[in-house]
Write a protein that holds these residues in place. Structure first.
Motif, PDB file in Angstrom:
ATOM      1  N   VAL A   1      -3.922  18.512  11.049  1.00  0.00           N
ATOM      2  CA  VAL A   1      -5.044  18.235  12.213  1.00  0.00           C
ATOM      3  C   VAL A   1      -4.036  18.346  13.253  1.00  0.00           C
ATOM      4  CG1 VAL A   1      -4.235  15.626  12.234  1.00  0.00           C
ATOM      5  CG2 VAL A   1      -6.225  16.316  12.870  1.00  0.00           C
ATOM      6  N   SER A   2      -5.182  18.934  14.433  1.00  0.00           N
ATOM      7  CA  SER A   2      -4.819  19.090  15.801  1.00  0.00           C
ATOM      8  C   SER A   2      -5.748  18.728  16.578  1.00  0.00           C
ATOM      9  CB  SER A   2      -4.411  20.540  15.903  1.00  0.00           C
ATOM     10  OG  SER A   2      -5.541  21.372  15.929  1.00  0.00           O
ATOM     11  N   ALA A   3      -5.631  18.681  17.947  1.00  0.00           N
ATOM     12  CA  ALA A   3      -6.579  18.301  18.855  1.00  0.00           C
ATOM     13  C   ALA A   3      -6.717  19.333  20.279  1.00  0.00           C
ATOM     14  CB  ALA A   3      -6.188  16.835  19.446  1.00  0.00           C
ATOM     15  N   THR A   4      -7.755  19.602  20.640  1.00  0.00           N
ATOM     16  CA  THR A   4      -7.672  20.459  21.879  1.00  0.00           C
ATOM     17  C   THR A   4      -7.332  19.462  23.000  1.00  0.00           C
ATOM     18  OG1 THR A   4     -10.230  19.348  22.585  1.00  0.00           O
ATOM     19  CG2 THR A   4     -10.089  21.381  21.077  1.00  0.00           C
TER      20      THR A   4
ATOM     21  N   VAL B   1      -5.879   9.120   3.236  1.00  0.00           N
ATOM     22  CA  VAL B   1      -4.815  10.104   3.258  1.00  0.00           C
ATOM     23  C   VAL B   1      -4.504  10.251   4.490  1.00  0.00           C
ATOM     24  CG1 VAL B   1      -4.488  12.677   2.738  1.00  0.00           C
ATOM     25  CG2 VAL B   1      -5.873  11.408   1.209  1.00  0.00           C
ATOM     26  N   LEU B   2      -3.451  10.226   4.907  1.00  0.00           N
ATOM     27  CA  LEU B   2      -2.934  10.577   6.467  1.00  0.00           C
ATOM     28  C   LEU B   2      -2.718  12.121   6.558  1.00  0.00           C
ATOM     29  CD1 LEU B   2      -1.803   9.723   9.173  1.00  0.00           C
ATOM     30  CD2 LEU B   2       0.583   9.813   7.954  1.00  0.00           C
ATOM     31  N   LEU B   3      -3.781  12.591   7.314  1.00  0.00           N
ATOM     32  CA  LEU B   3      -3.701  13.885   7.508  1.00  0.00           C
ATOM     33  C   LEU B   3      -2.636  14.469   8.547  1.00  0.00           C
ATOM     34  CD1 LEU B   3      -7.688  14.745   8.144  1.00  0.00           C
ATOM     35  CD2 LEU B   3      -6.327  15.382   6.157  1.00  0.00           C
ATOM     36  N   GLY B   4      -2.311  13.803   9.350  1.00  0.00           N
ATOM     37  CA  GLY B   4      -1.259  14.264  10.496  1.00  0.00           C
ATOM     38  C   GLY B   4      -1.504  13.203  11.623  1.00  0.00           C
ATOM     39  N   MET B   5      -0.750  13.692  12.729  1.00  0.00           N
ATOM     40  CA  MET B   5      -0.547  12.894  14.029  1.00  0.00           C
ATOM     41  C   MET B   5      -1.240  13.604  15.050  1.00  0.00           C
ATOM     42  SD  MET B   5       0.711   9.849  12.803  1.00  0.00           S
ATOM     43  CE  MET B   5       1.440   9.135  14.334  1.00  0.00           C
TER      44      MET B   5
ATOM     45  N   MET C   1       0.844  -1.102  -0.129  1.00  0.00           N
ATOM     46  CA  MET C   1       0.099  -0.006  -0.077  1.00  0.00           C
ATOM     47  C   MET C   1       1.015   1.187  -0.036  1.00  0.00           C
ATOM     48  SD  MET C   1      -2.486   1.384   3.049  1.00  0.00           S
ATOM     49  CE  MET C   1      -1.098   2.489   3.859  1.00  0.00           C
ATOM     50  N   THR C   2       0.615   1.929  -0.787  1.00  0.00           N
ATOM     51  CA  THR C   2       1.359   3.435  -0.871  1.00  0.00           C
ATOM     52  C   THR C   2       0.459   4.404  -0.075  1.00  0.00           C
ATOM     53  OG1 THR C   2       2.227   3.140  -3.156  1.00  0.00           O
ATOM     54  CG2 THR C   2       2.072   5.419  -2.354  1.00  0.00           C
ATOM     55  N   GLU C   3       0.935   4.886   1.168  1.00  0.00           N
ATOM     56  CA  GLU C   3       0.163   5.820   1.929  1.00  0.00           C
ATOM     57  C   GLU C   3       0.238   7.191   1.354  1.00  0.00           C
ATOM     58  OE1 GLU C   3       1.275   7.053   6.024  1.00  0.00           O
ATOM     59  OE2 GLU C   3       0.182   5.321   6.480  1.00  0.00           O
ATOM     60  N   ARG C   4      -0.781   7.790   1.360  1.00  0.00           N
ATOM     61  CA  ARG C   4      -0.777   9.148   0.728  1.00  0.00           C
ATOM     62  C   ARG C   4      -0.900  10.179   1.990  1.00  0.00           C
ATOM     63  NH1 ARG C   4      -5.586   9.858  -3.781  1.00  0.00           N
ATOM     64  NH2 ARG C   4      -4.958   8.129  -4.921  1.00  0.00           N
ATOM     65  N   LEU C   5      -0.042  11.327   2.001  1.00  0.00           N
ATOM     66  CA  LEU C   5       0.175  12.129   3.139  1.00  0.00           C
ATOM     67  C   LEU C   5      -0.017  13.519   2.672  1.00  0.00           C
ATOM     68  CD1 LEU C   5       1.347  12.519   5.918  1.00  0.00           C
ATOM     69  CD2 LEU C   5       3.655  12.602   4.704  1.00  0.00           C
ATOM     70  N   SER C   6      -0.877  14.064   3.530  1.00  0.00           N
ATOM     71  CA  SER C   6      -0.948  15.633   3.247  1.00  0.00           C
ATOM     72  C   SER C   6      -0.072  16.276   4.192  1.00  0.00           C
ATOM     73  CB  SER C   6      -2.512  15.880   3.666  1.00  0.00           C
ATOM     74  OG  SER C   6      -2.608  15.970   5.072  1.00  0.00           O
ATOM     75  N   LEU C   7      -0.018  17.656   4.066  1.00  0.00           N
ATOM     76  CA  LEU C   7       0.679  18.358   5.316  1.00  0.00           C
ATOM     77  C   LEU C   7      -0.045  18.157   6.524  1.00  0.00           C
ATOM     78  CD1 LEU C   7       1.004  21.794   3.087  1.00  0.00           C
ATOM     79  CD2 LEU C   7       2.904  20.069   3.620  1.00  0.00           C
ATOM     80  N   ASP C   8       0.614  18.626   7.524  1.00  0.00           N
ATOM     81  CA  ASP C   8       0.147  18.119   8.709  1.00  0.00           C
ATOM     82  C   ASP C   8      -1.110  19.275   9.014  1.00  0.00           C
ATOM     83  OD1 ASP C   8      -0.191  17.128  11.413  1.00  0.00           O
ATOM     84  OD2 ASP C   8       0.911  18.749  12.180  1.00  0.00           O
TER      85      ASP C   8
END
Length: 117
Positions: A10-13, A59-63, A1-8
């Motif tokens: 995403v964030s969380a409170t 798509v991996l949005l971020g961590m 699988m080729t993981e698609r990656l966006s820029l970071d």
């Protein structure tokens, strides 16, 4: 699988991070997948990493810490100019999401990003 990656994108409170840590303590490593369904459209679904298969079109949005946050490619196209913020609110989580039954649930909020002209 080729993981698609966006820029970071995403964030969380702090409240969401605290709630996420409770779920990780109970279940081990997890991931989020931003729902695109009619019933849970603003709910990031939280799954055990060992029980969710990330698709070729995700798509991996971020961590958030060590927790990956994914979205389907079609949803990403609609949301790509948006920063997503994982928050927590009172209520019930999605039926298969690990936040279900805890009397609070994850919710995705968003802010529009600058669009290059």
């Amino acid at each position: 699988m080729t993981e698609r990656l966006s820029l970071d994108k995403v964030s969380a409170t702090p409240e969401a991070v605290e709630f996420l840590n409770e779920i990780i303590a109970d279940h081990g490593p997890v991931l989020f997948h931003q729902s695109g369904g009619c019933c849970d459209g603003s709910s990031p679904m939280c799954y055990k990493r060992s029980e969710f298969i990330v698709g070729d079109q995700d798509v991996l949005l971020g961590m958030i810490g060590d927790t990956p946050v994914y979205i389907s490619a079609s949803q990403y196209e609609a949301w790509k100019h948006t920063d997503l913020i994982i928050d927590v609110v009172p209520g019930r989580g999605g039926m298969f999401s690990l936040d279900n039954g805890r009397e609070k649930r994850f919710l995705t909020r968003s802010t529009v990003c600058a669009v290059p002209g």
